[in-house]
Design an enzyme around this catalytic site. Structure first.
Site, PDB file in Angstrom:
ATOM      1  N   GLU B  60       0.803  -1.225   0.000  1.00 52.82           N
ATOM      2  CA  GLU B  60       0.000   0.000   0.000  1.00 52.82           C
ATOM      3  C   GLU B  60       0.832   1.270   0.000  1.00 52.82           C
ATOM      4  O   GLU B  60       0.486   2.254  -0.656  1.00 52.82           O
ATOM      5  CB  GLU B  60      -0.967   0.024   1.184  1.00 52.82           C
ATOM      6  CG  GLU B  60      -2.152  -0.915   1.065  1.00 52.82           C
ATOM      7  CD  GLU B  60      -1.833  -2.348   1.445  1.00 52.82           C
ATOM      8  OE1 GLU B  60      -0.730  -2.582   1.982  1.00 52.82           O
ATOM      9  OE2 GLU B  60      -2.670  -3.228   1.220  1.00 52.82           O
ATOM     10  N   PHE B  83      -9.735  -1.687   1.276  1.00 52.24           N
ATOM     11  CA  PHE B  83     -10.434  -1.309   2.510  1.00 52.24           C
ATOM     12  C   PHE B  83      -9.733  -0.086   3.106  1.00 52.24           C
ATOM     13  O   PHE B  83      -8.504  -0.067   3.200  1.00 52.24           O
ATOM     14  CB  PHE B  83     -10.391  -2.448   3.530  1.00 52.24           C
ATOM     15  CG  PHE B  83     -11.235  -3.636   3.158  1.00 52.24           C
ATOM     16  CD1 PHE B  83     -12.506  -3.811   3.702  1.00 52.24           C
ATOM     17  CD2 PHE B  83     -10.772  -4.579   2.251  1.00 52.24           C
ATOM     18  CE1 PHE B  83     -13.286  -4.908   3.353  1.00 52.24           C
ATOM     19  CE2 PHE B  83     -11.543  -5.671   1.894  1.00 52.24           C
ATOM     20  CZ  PHE B  83     -12.806  -5.839   2.454  1.00 52.24           C
ATOM     21  N   ASP B  85      -9.350   0.765   5.968  1.00 51.35           N
ATOM     22  CA  ASP B  85      -8.561   0.391   7.151  1.00 51.35           C
ATOM     23  C   ASP B  85      -7.070   0.236   6.816  1.00 51.35           C
ATOM     24  O   ASP B  85      -6.219   0.369   7.692  1.00 51.35           O
ATOM     25  CB  ASP B  85      -9.077  -0.932   7.710  1.00 51.35           C
ATOM     26  CG  ASP B  85     -10.591  -0.958   7.816  1.00 51.35           C
ATOM     27  OD1 ASP B  85     -11.109  -0.922   8.925  1.00 51.35           O
ATOM     28  OD2 ASP B  85     -11.271  -0.993   6.759  1.00 51.35           O
ATOM     29  N   PHE B  86      -6.766  -0.083   5.562  1.00 50.94           N
ATOM     30  CA  PHE B  86      -5.365  -0.327   5.188  1.00 50.94           C
ATOM     31  C   PHE B  86      -4.570   0.966   5.037  1.00 50.94           C
ATOM     32  O   PHE B  86      -3.370   0.934   4.778  1.00 50.94           O
ATOM     33  CB  PHE B  86      -5.277  -1.146   3.889  1.00 50.94           C
ATOM     34  CG  PHE B  86      -6.083  -2.411   3.881  1.00 50.94           C
ATOM     35  CD1 PHE B  86      -6.520  -2.992   5.068  1.00 50.94           C
ATOM     36  CD2 PHE B  86      -6.419  -3.036   2.685  1.00 50.94           C
ATOM     37  CE1 PHE B  86      -7.282  -4.158   5.053  1.00 50.94           C
ATOM     38  CE2 PHE B  86      -7.173  -4.203   2.671  1.00 50.94           C
ATOM     39  CZ  PHE B  86      -7.605  -4.767   3.853  1.00 50.94           C
ATOM     40  N   HIS B 129     -11.486  -4.260   9.062  1.00 54.67           N
ATOM     41  CA  HIS B 129     -12.049  -4.191   7.708  1.00 54.67           C
ATOM     42  C   HIS B 129     -13.417  -3.497   7.704  1.00 54.67           C
ATOM     43  O   HIS B 129     -14.215  -3.719   6.794  1.00 54.67           O
ATOM     44  CB  HIS B 129     -12.240  -5.593   7.120  1.00 54.67           C
ATOM     45  CG  HIS B 129     -10.988  -6.273   6.664  1.00 54.67           C
ATOM     46  ND1 HIS B 129     -10.055  -6.768   7.533  1.00 54.67           N
ATOM     47  CD2 HIS B 129     -10.521  -6.553   5.426  1.00 54.67           C
ATOM     48  CE1 HIS B 129      -9.074  -7.329   6.850  1.00 54.67           C
ATOM     49  NE2 HIS B 129      -9.326  -7.215   5.570  1.00 54.67           N
TER      50      HIS B 129
HETATM   51  C1  LIG Z   1      -2.636  -4.243   4.422  1.00 52.99           C
HETATM   52  C2  LIG Z   1      -3.590  -5.119   3.711  1.00 52.99           C
HETATM   53  N1  LIG Z   1      -3.668  -5.065   2.370  1.00 52.99           N
HETATM   54  C3  LIG Z   1      -4.520  -5.852   1.694  1.00 52.99           C
HETATM   55  C4  LIG Z   1      -5.328  -6.724   2.369  1.00 52.99           C
HETATM   56  C5  LIG Z   1      -6.334  -7.568   1.612  1.00 52.99           C
HETATM   57  N2  LIG Z   1      -5.858  -8.945   1.556  1.00 52.99           N
HETATM   58  C6  LIG Z   1      -6.221  -9.832   2.498  1.00 52.99           C
HETATM   59  S1  LIG Z   1      -5.435 -11.268   2.312  1.00 52.99           S
HETATM   60  C7  LIG Z   1      -4.639 -10.732   0.931  1.00 52.99           C
HETATM   61  C8  LIG Z   1      -3.708 -11.627   0.208  1.00 52.99           C
HETATM   62  C9  LIG Z   1      -2.628 -12.100   1.086  1.00 52.99           C
HETATM   63  O1  LIG Z   1      -1.760 -12.880   0.355  1.00 52.99           O
HETATM   64  P1  LIG Z   1      -0.652 -13.736   1.071  1.00 52.99           P
HETATM   65  O2  LIG Z   1       0.135 -12.894   1.997  1.00 52.99           O
HETATM   66  O3  LIG Z   1       0.093 -14.450  -0.005  1.00 52.99           O
HETATM   67  O4  LIG Z   1      -1.482 -14.749   1.967  1.00 52.99           O
HETATM   68  P2  LIG Z   1      -2.511 -15.878   1.474  1.00 52.99           P
HETATM   69  O5  LIG Z   1      -3.838 -15.235   1.400  1.00 52.99           O
HETATM   70  O6  LIG Z   1      -2.067 -16.400   0.180  1.00 52.99           O
HETATM   71  O7  LIG Z   1      -2.464 -16.900   2.561  1.00 52.99           O
HETATM   72  C10 LIG Z   1      -4.973  -9.417   0.651  1.00 52.99           C
HETATM   73  C11 LIG Z   1      -4.472  -8.636  -0.473  1.00 52.99           C
HETATM   74  C12 LIG Z   1      -5.228  -6.754   3.774  1.00 52.99           C
HETATM   75  N3  LIG Z   1      -6.011  -7.552   4.506  1.00 52.99           N
HETATM   76  N4  LIG Z   1      -4.347  -5.973   4.421  1.00 52.99           N
END
Ligand SMILES: Cc1ncc(C[n+]2csc(CCOP(=O)(O)OP(=O)(O)O)c2C)c(N)n1
Ligand SMILES: [Mg+2]
Lengths: 319, 324
Positions: B60, B83, B85-86, B129
């Site tokens: 982000e 979101f 929140d991020f 979220h």
């Molecule tokens: C700071 C932030 N950015 C984006 C998200 C939205 N989000 C939730 S899980 C995810 C993917 C995460 O990927 P990874 O770290 O590879 O974990 P996986 O889901 O594959 O276990 C995203 C983009 C979030 N929750 N927090």
């Protein structure tokens, strides 16, 4: 490391426990019993299981949004987790957290996390406390391939080596962060390659081989316990389900999933244990029946528990 | 006029603006192939290609920061934070870099960028979220803060935001994405700082934002049955704030209730209440009341979450109180 048959069976049970829990959660979510976001760990069970086999209740973990498996592997209670997923008062977080915020501080589980990359600095902080208090405990940070691109992750790794903290970074590389494939989101083939930038060991293991994970994590954890600093262990794995329940998964090929199902960590260990004569079909059935029973009990507990009272809304904001 | 959802109206705004101005690019997590977690950027990748519609890693700070940098030297980025929140992960790039650059550089910089983000409770997404954080952004000089409540406002305000030469934070309440409404075709803008009277009335002014506009409207409908005539005013942009529009309504009704979903303490309603108290005190026949979330994080459990979100009943109660 020579894993005893008993430990292997324990890991087999733990992986199955995660799998049965997650499969049931998928059904409950589809039935509308569980609201919000649910991210399942199906296919990745060997990672949490192999890593946590090296830890005690005195060690810490930070988890992710995909945290049910971490909690089970670290010895968490599926009753309390199920109740939390239902939003019940009897749940791990009194219903206030839900799936993305399950925590059990008594077991050193510092919480699932709704913020990708939220965990690594926290794990480094727990490790700082272990070092400071000379407790011989360690901290383990689970984080995804997606989280490996966050600044917080890099800052935590750098500080961890600068301060020689007893922390192990466990990367769960399932090739995707939602729809974003590692091919597009990073320019080195392995997350572990980045360890070089922080002068810590970087190891790649087959994340669907629980024994390999257990051994590699064991080395990193021993190293941390001995005060020799952090390491980064990348476990190559794959999530069988969508990113969250309800994800149509249009961004990946079914054939890719089929290939990975061939490498499913649970049948792999089961096959091995049968060949070794450690497990029989009857024993396996017995294990699975017991897990189903426990799960049914957890679900009943969650169903029958009350929701929190509205008067609790403002409790627990401050200490 | 075609009927569209709030999400489709935002999508339409993107397409219109991207077709008009080649210097607009869209970036964010899952905005391309996935089409945005809430579907707002669906189809943009096919229509405009990878150069202009960029799926990013989870990063982000860099998503927002590259938008600030690119905007400073001539592009018009429209980036999605998924979101709101991020924003914590990326806050410096927004509030120390984007918001202050023009001023710090003695007026030399222009930062035409839009940061879109989903906000709000209601889907059981829990504390990280579900927040509404508009007051956080309102507090930073240099940022504009937009918060639409209907599909047609969403489209006109987003086009305006994209054409604005300042960093604009565009907040989309996630309970509104599926809301349908008539949306004018083609290109139109809604100027910032122009409140909209969503329902005319004579007894009480209710200023409400985003999803709360609809809560206020249904409360107004019920109150009409009790013979109380409620005027519902939607500021649509919190900065700039249409002070005159709000004050004109208060001059007519002499009573003010402010409704928003973010926490009451130091929320956007505090600013609106203070402004009216300072500038229109003599017109008020009753104390100003606020209906807003209690001072706690957003809880997961359904009954708690429902208790957290300001309700129609609470709005009715507040209106009756200022009428008493
Ligand atoms: C700071 C932030 N950015 C984006 C998200 C939205 N989000 C939730 S899980 C995810 C993917 C995460 O990927 P990874 O770290 O590879 O974990 P996986 O889901 O594959 O276990 C995203 C983009 C979030 N929750 N927090
Ligand atoms: Mg991943």
């Amino acid at each position: 490391m020579d894993l005893t048959n008993e430990r292997l069976v324990e890991m087999y049970i733990a992986m199955n426990k995660i799998r049965t829990f997650e499969n049931r959660v998928a059904e409950l979510f589809a039935d509308g019993k569980i609201p919000g976001f649910v991210h399942l760990y199906v296919g990745e069970e060997a990672v949490a299981t192999g890593v946590c086999a090296n830890l005690t209740d005195k060690d810490y973990i930070t988890s992710t949004h995909r945290g049910h498996g971490h909690l089970i592997a670290k010895g968490g209670d599926i009753k309390l987790m199920m109740a939390e997923l239902f939003g019940k008062k009897t749940g791990y977080c009194k219903g206030k957290g839900g799936s993305m915020h399950i925590a059990d501080l008594d077991l050193g589980i510092m919480g699932a996390n709704g913020i990708v990359g939220g965990g690594p600095p926290l794990a480094a902080g727990a490790a700082l406390a272990c070092q400071y208090l000379d407790s011989k405990s360690v901290a383990v940070c689970f984080f995804g391939d997606g989280a490996s691109n966050q600044g917080t992750t890099h800052e935590a790794m750098n500080l961890a080596t600068c301060w020689k903290l007893p922390v192990v970074f466990i990367n769960e590389n399932n090739m995707y962060g939602i729809s974003s494939c590692t091919i597009n989101s990073m320019c080195v083939p392995n997350v572990a390659d980045r360890a070089a930038a922080y002068d810590m060991p970087g190891v790649v293991v087959d994340g669907n081989d629980v024994v390999a994970v257990c051994e590699a994590a064991g080395e990193g954890i021993d190293r941390a316990r001995q005060g020799r600093g952090p390491s980064l262990i990348e476990c190559k794995t794959y999530r069988h389900r969508g990113h969250f329940e309800g994800d149509p998964c249009a961004y990946r090929d079914d054939s890719e999933l089929e290939e990975w199902k061939e490498k499913d960590p649970i049948p792999r260990l089961e096959q091995k244990l049968k060949e070794m004569g450690v497990l029989t079909d009857e024993k396996i059935q017995e294990i699975k029946d017991k897990l189903q029973n426990d799960l049914a009990e957890a679900e009943k507990f969650a169903e029958e528990s009350p929701f929190p009272d509205v008067s609790e809304l403002l409790e627990d904001v401050y200490s | 006029m075609p009927n569209m959802t709030f999400a489709q109206a935002l999508n339409d705004a993107h397409k219109i603006e991207m077709s008009r101005d080649p210097n607009i690019y869209v970036a964010g997590e899952d905005v391309g192939v996935y089409g945005g977690i809430f579907g707002v950027t669906a189809g943009l990748l096919d229509q405009f290609g990878e150069k202009r519609v960029k799926d990013t890693p989870i990063t982000e700070s860099a998503i927002v920061g590259t938008a600030v940098g690119a905007a400073t030297v001539g592009l018009r980025p429209v980036v999605e934070l998924m979101f709101v929140d991020f924003i914590g992960v990326a806050l410096d790039q927004l509030y120390n870099q984007a918001a202050k650059m023009k001023y710090m550089f003695g007026g030399k910089a222009r930062i035409p960028m839009v940061l879109r983000a989903a906000c709000g409770a209601g889907i059981g997404a829990a504390a990280q979220h579900s927040q509404c954080l508009e007051a956080l952004f309102m507090h930073i000089p240099g940022l504009k803060v937009v918060m639409p409540s209907t599909p047609s406002d969403a489209k006109g305000l987003l086009i305006q935001a994209i054409r604005d030469d300042n960093p604009v934070v565009f907040l989309e309440h996630k309970m509104l994405y599926a809301l349908e409404g008539d949306v004018p075709e083609g290109d139109y803008t809604i100027p910032f700082g122009q409140a909209d009277v969503k329902r005319e009335g004579t007894d009480v002014t209710v200023v409400a934002t985003a999803n709360m506009v609809h809560t206020a409207l249904s409360a107004a409908e019920k109150l009409a049955g009790d013979g109380i005539s409620v005027e519902v005013v939607d500021p649509r942009t919190l900065y700039p704030l249409d002070e005159e529009g709000i004050i004109n309504s208060v001059k007519k009704t002499h009573r003010l209730v402010i409704v928003h979903e973010e926490v009451k303490f130091a929320g956007s309603g505090a600013e609106i209440a203070a402004m009216v108290a300072e500038k229109a005190f003599d017109y008020l026949d009753a104390p100003i009341l606020r209906v807003a979330a209690p001072f706690c994080p957003v809880p997961f459990s359904h009954p708690l979450e429902q208790a957290y979100i300001p309700s129609e009943g609470q709005v009715i109660e507040a209106v009756k109180k200022v009428m008493a």
